[in-house]
Design a protein around this motif. Sequence first.
Motif, PDB file in Angstrom:
ATOM      1  N   MET A   1       0.844  -1.207   0.000  1.00 18.10           N
ATOM      2  CA  MET A   1       0.000   0.000   0.000  1.00 18.10           C
ATOM      3  C   MET A   1       0.875   1.252   0.000  1.00 18.10           C
ATOM      4  N   ALA A   2       0.422   2.259  -0.715  1.00 18.97           N
ATOM      5  CA  ALA A   2       1.199   3.491  -0.818  1.00 18.97           C
ATOM      6  C   ALA A   2       1.166   4.286   0.483  1.00 18.97           C
ATOM      7  N   VAL A   3       2.305   4.838   0.811  1.00 18.50           N
ATOM      8  CA  VAL A   3       2.392   5.783   1.915  1.00 18.50           C
ATOM      9  C   VAL A   3       2.857   7.116   1.329  1.00 18.50           C
ATOM     10  N   ARG A   4       2.063   8.125   1.528  1.00 21.20           N
ATOM     11  CA  ARG A   4       2.403   9.455   1.016  1.00 21.20           C
ATOM     12  C   ARG A   4       3.251  10.190   2.047  1.00 21.20           C
ATOM     13  N   ARG A   5       4.398  10.679   1.571  1.00 22.14           N
ATOM     14  CA  ARG A   5       5.383  11.236   2.494  1.00 22.14           C
ATOM     15  C   ARG A   5       5.743  12.672   2.123  1.00 22.14           C
ATOM     16  N   ASN A   6       6.399  13.333   3.052  1.00 22.88           N
ATOM     17  CA  ASN A   6       6.836  14.721   2.902  1.00 22.88           C
ATOM     18  C   ASN A   6       7.967  14.795   1.883  1.00 22.88           C
ATOM     19  N   ILE A   7       7.781  15.569   0.825  1.00 20.46           N
ATOM     20  CA  ILE A   7       8.777  15.628  -0.244  1.00 20.46           C
ATOM     21  C   ILE A   7      10.095  16.252   0.234  1.00 20.46           C
ATOM     22  N   LEU A   8      10.047  17.026   1.297  1.00 21.53           N
ATOM     23  CA  LEU A   8      11.284  17.652   1.793  1.00 21.53           C
ATOM     24  C   LEU A   8      12.147  16.663   2.558  1.00 21.53           C
ATOM     25  N   THR A   9      11.551  15.651   3.122  1.00 20.55           N
ATOM     26  CA  THR A   9      12.309  14.767   3.998  1.00 20.55           C
ATOM     27  C   THR A   9      12.453  13.347   3.449  1.00 20.55           C
ATOM     28  N   ASP A  10      11.747  13.031   2.379  1.00 16.08           N
ATOM     29  CA  ASP A  10      11.836  11.670   1.843  1.00 16.08           C
ATOM     30  C   ASP A  10      12.428  11.725   0.432  1.00 16.08           C
ATOM     31  N   ALA A  11      13.700  11.437   0.351  1.00 20.29           N
ATOM     32  CA  ALA A  11      14.409  11.569  -0.927  1.00 20.29           C
ATOM     33  C   ALA A  11      13.873  10.604  -1.975  1.00 20.29           C
ATOM     34  N   ALA A  12      13.474   9.406  -1.560  1.00 21.68           N
ATOM     35  CA  ALA A  12      12.987   8.426  -2.532  1.00 21.68           C
ATOM     36  C   ALA A  12      11.698   8.898  -3.192  1.00 21.68           C
ATOM     37  N   SER A  13      10.765   9.404  -2.384  1.00 19.76           N
ATOM     38  CA  SER A  13       9.512   9.927  -2.948  1.00 19.76           C
ATOM     39  C   SER A  13       9.786  11.088  -3.894  1.00 19.76           C
ATOM     40  N   ARG A  14      10.704  11.938  -3.480  1.00 19.72           N
ATOM     41  CA  ARG A  14      11.038  13.110  -4.306  1.00 19.72           C
ATOM     42  C   ARG A  14      11.579  12.674  -5.664  1.00 19.72           C
ATOM     43  N   GLN A  15      12.540  11.768  -5.651  1.00 19.00           N
ATOM     44  CA  GLN A  15      13.175  11.336  -6.893  1.00 19.00           C
ATOM     45  C   GLN A  15      12.179  10.587  -7.778  1.00 19.00           C
ATOM     46  N   LYS A  16      11.364   9.747  -7.178  1.00 17.29           N
ATOM     47  CA  LYS A  16      10.394   8.969  -7.961  1.00 17.29           C
ATOM     48  C   LYS A  16       9.302   9.865  -8.554  1.00 17.29           C
ATOM     49  N   PHE A  17       8.879  10.879  -7.799  1.00  9.64           N
ATOM     50  CA  PHE A  17       7.848  11.780  -8.312  1.00  9.64           C
ATOM     51  C   PHE A  17       8.355  12.525  -9.541  1.00  9.64           C
ATOM     52  N   VAL A  18       9.579  13.032  -9.469  1.00 12.39           N
ATOM     53  CA  VAL A  18      10.149  13.754 -10.603  1.00 12.39           C
ATOM     54  C   VAL A  18      10.302  12.819 -11.801  1.00 12.39           C
ATOM     55  N   THR A  19      10.820  11.630 -11.547  1.00 12.94           N
ATOM     56  CA  THR A  19      10.999  10.652 -12.633  1.00 12.94           C
ATOM     57  C   THR A  19       9.667  10.295 -13.280  1.00 12.94           C
ATOM     58  N   ALA A  20       8.661  10.045 -12.446  1.00 10.97           N
ATOM     59  CA  ALA A  20       7.353   9.641 -12.973  1.00 10.97           C
ATOM     60  C   ALA A  20       6.673  10.787 -13.715  1.00 10.97           C
ATOM     61  N   ALA A  21       6.836  12.004 -13.227  1.00 14.81           N
ATOM     62  CA  ALA A  21       6.233  13.158 -13.917  1.00 14.81           C
ATOM     63  C   ALA A  21       6.795  13.284 -15.325  1.00 14.81           C
ATOM     64  N   ILE A  22       8.099  13.169 -15.444  1.00 11.12           N
ATOM     65  CA  ILE A  22       8.730  13.285 -16.764  1.00 11.12           C
ATOM     66  C   ILE A  22       8.344  12.091 -17.642  1.00 11.12           C
ATOM     67  N   ALA A  23       8.200  10.933 -17.038  1.00 13.68           N
ATOM     68  CA  ALA A  23       7.793   9.750 -17.812  1.00 13.68           C
ATOM     69  C   ALA A  23       6.376   9.904 -18.359  1.00 13.68           C
ATOM     70  N   LEU A  24       5.447  10.395 -17.532  1.00 12.82           N
ATOM     71  CA  LEU A  24       4.066  10.560 -18.007  1.00 12.82           C
ATOM     72  C   LEU A  24       3.964  11.690 -19.022  1.00 12.82           C
ATOM     73  N   LYS A  25       4.871  12.672 -18.918  1.00 15.50           N
ATOM     74  CA  LYS A  25       4.902  13.745 -19.918  1.00 15.50           C
ATOM     75  C   LYS A  25       5.275  13.188 -21.290  1.00 15.50           C
ATOM     76  N   ALA A  26       6.030  12.107 -21.297  1.00 12.32           N
ATOM     77  CA  ALA A  26       6.490  11.506 -22.555  1.00 12.32           C
ATOM     78  C   ALA A  26       5.688  10.273 -22.943  1.00 12.32           C
ATOM     79  N   GLN A  27       4.620   9.999 -22.221  1.00 10.54           N
ATOM     80  CA  GLN A  27       3.808   8.811 -22.497  1.00 10.54           C
ATOM     81  C   GLN A  27       2.586   9.203 -23.331  1.00 10.54           C
ATOM     82  N   PHE A  28       2.451   8.568 -24.483  1.00 10.42           N
ATOM     83  CA  PHE A  28       1.323   8.862 -25.370  1.00 10.42           C
ATOM     84  C   PHE A  28       0.520   7.589 -25.598  1.00 10.42           C
TER      85      PHE A  28
END
Lengths: 302, 122
Positions: A1-28
């Motif tokens: 199950m997903a746990v939503r975390r503070n982007i300032l203190t959780d480096a993994a969530s931060r990195q994955k969010f940025v990666t996923a945002a760019i991936a969905l921007k390029a997904q058609f």
Amino acid sequence: MAVRRNILTDAASRQKFVTAAIALKAQFTGVTTTSLGIAGPSRPVSTWDRFVAWHSAVMGIAHSRPIFPTWHRLMLRTLEQLMQQALGDTNFGLPYWDWAADGQLPKASQLTSKVWNDDCMGSAASAPGPFTLAAFPIRLASNNAGMLVQVTRALQRTRGVGVPGISNPSLPKRVSTAAVLTTLPFDAAPWNRNSSGFRNRVEGWTPANDLHNLVHIWVGGDMLPASSPNDPVFYLNHCNVDRIWEAWMVKNGRTYLPTNTTAGAPAGHRLNDPLASPFGPSVTSAQVLNVASAYTYDTLTV
Amino acid sequence: MHEHMQEAASSRREADYRGHHVVIETTYKVTVDGKPFDVGLGVTDSGRVYYHGMPNVGFESAVDLIKAVIDTFADEFAGADSGEGHEHHDHEDGGHDHSEMVARPRKTKKANTAMKTKKHRR
């Protein structure tokens, strides 16, 4: 199950969010501007940009009305699931930005919060951080009439500048998040910007230009028009709004108004009215009041 | 698709006070450079002015709202920038860099507008 975390203190969530945002921007997936009814040449619309179009299409329904929290919960959960697929990580949880923590800082320090580091949202006024023109082009944007038009440009922000009459604002403060937790009921007639209750206060209409609305104003640029989901900060803001709502429900009960028997309740906003999604079957506000089986937050201290 | 376009161009505020029923209807007629700005502006019970193009802001006045519209959708109002109303006035050559003020890249095309005329008078 997903746990939503503070982007300032959780480096993994931060990195994955940025990666996923760019991936969905390029997904058609075959959706085009023509199929969405957007004027101009027919061009593919990415998964990320479909959320821009969805948000713009329901602007007058999902804002300043009772379903503001429930519709955005559906929107965020839909994006979260698509990000999980893109990352191959079913436990990925959208991060939130606890902007009221930054709001306690002096205004100058708010501009240098870690959320604006270049490995997070970036500090540049144009093409900030990871969201370069090449990796994250803005392709759909609202014009001054609220209609989506096709563009090709970089993401824009004006952090901390504000708008005429609301210049150099501060981010929301803890006193506001504390007050909204004790604001009852969930919503009230006339079910709009003039309502008392939690929904109108967390949205930022009473008092004016606070909480959710103030974050849009503070970030500025692409966060101002109806196409505001262009900016990944949109989701950090709304994830925090969702967290505040969850904290409110833990404190006050999982109640929602209007119900389907409330006199004068607007159609589409009652507890069991459907919330339509272009990504899957409709759900009702009642069905998203308890999301414990889908995700949780690392803390509900707001 | 754009349900928000159906918002009324006028606002109706109602209140009951000491046995009296009060109705206040407000309609804005706005032009920019002589051209109608025909998107509906609304007003809340507390007097804040809003419109669907910038759906998260309650402006203190319609004038502030229109200034924000011109700032935010700068490319749709290209060529009439005098800098008036902006809070920085450090442009000695008149060449504005509004990267911190404007949400959209602005076009360089100049239009013959009232605001441009004001700029030339300065």
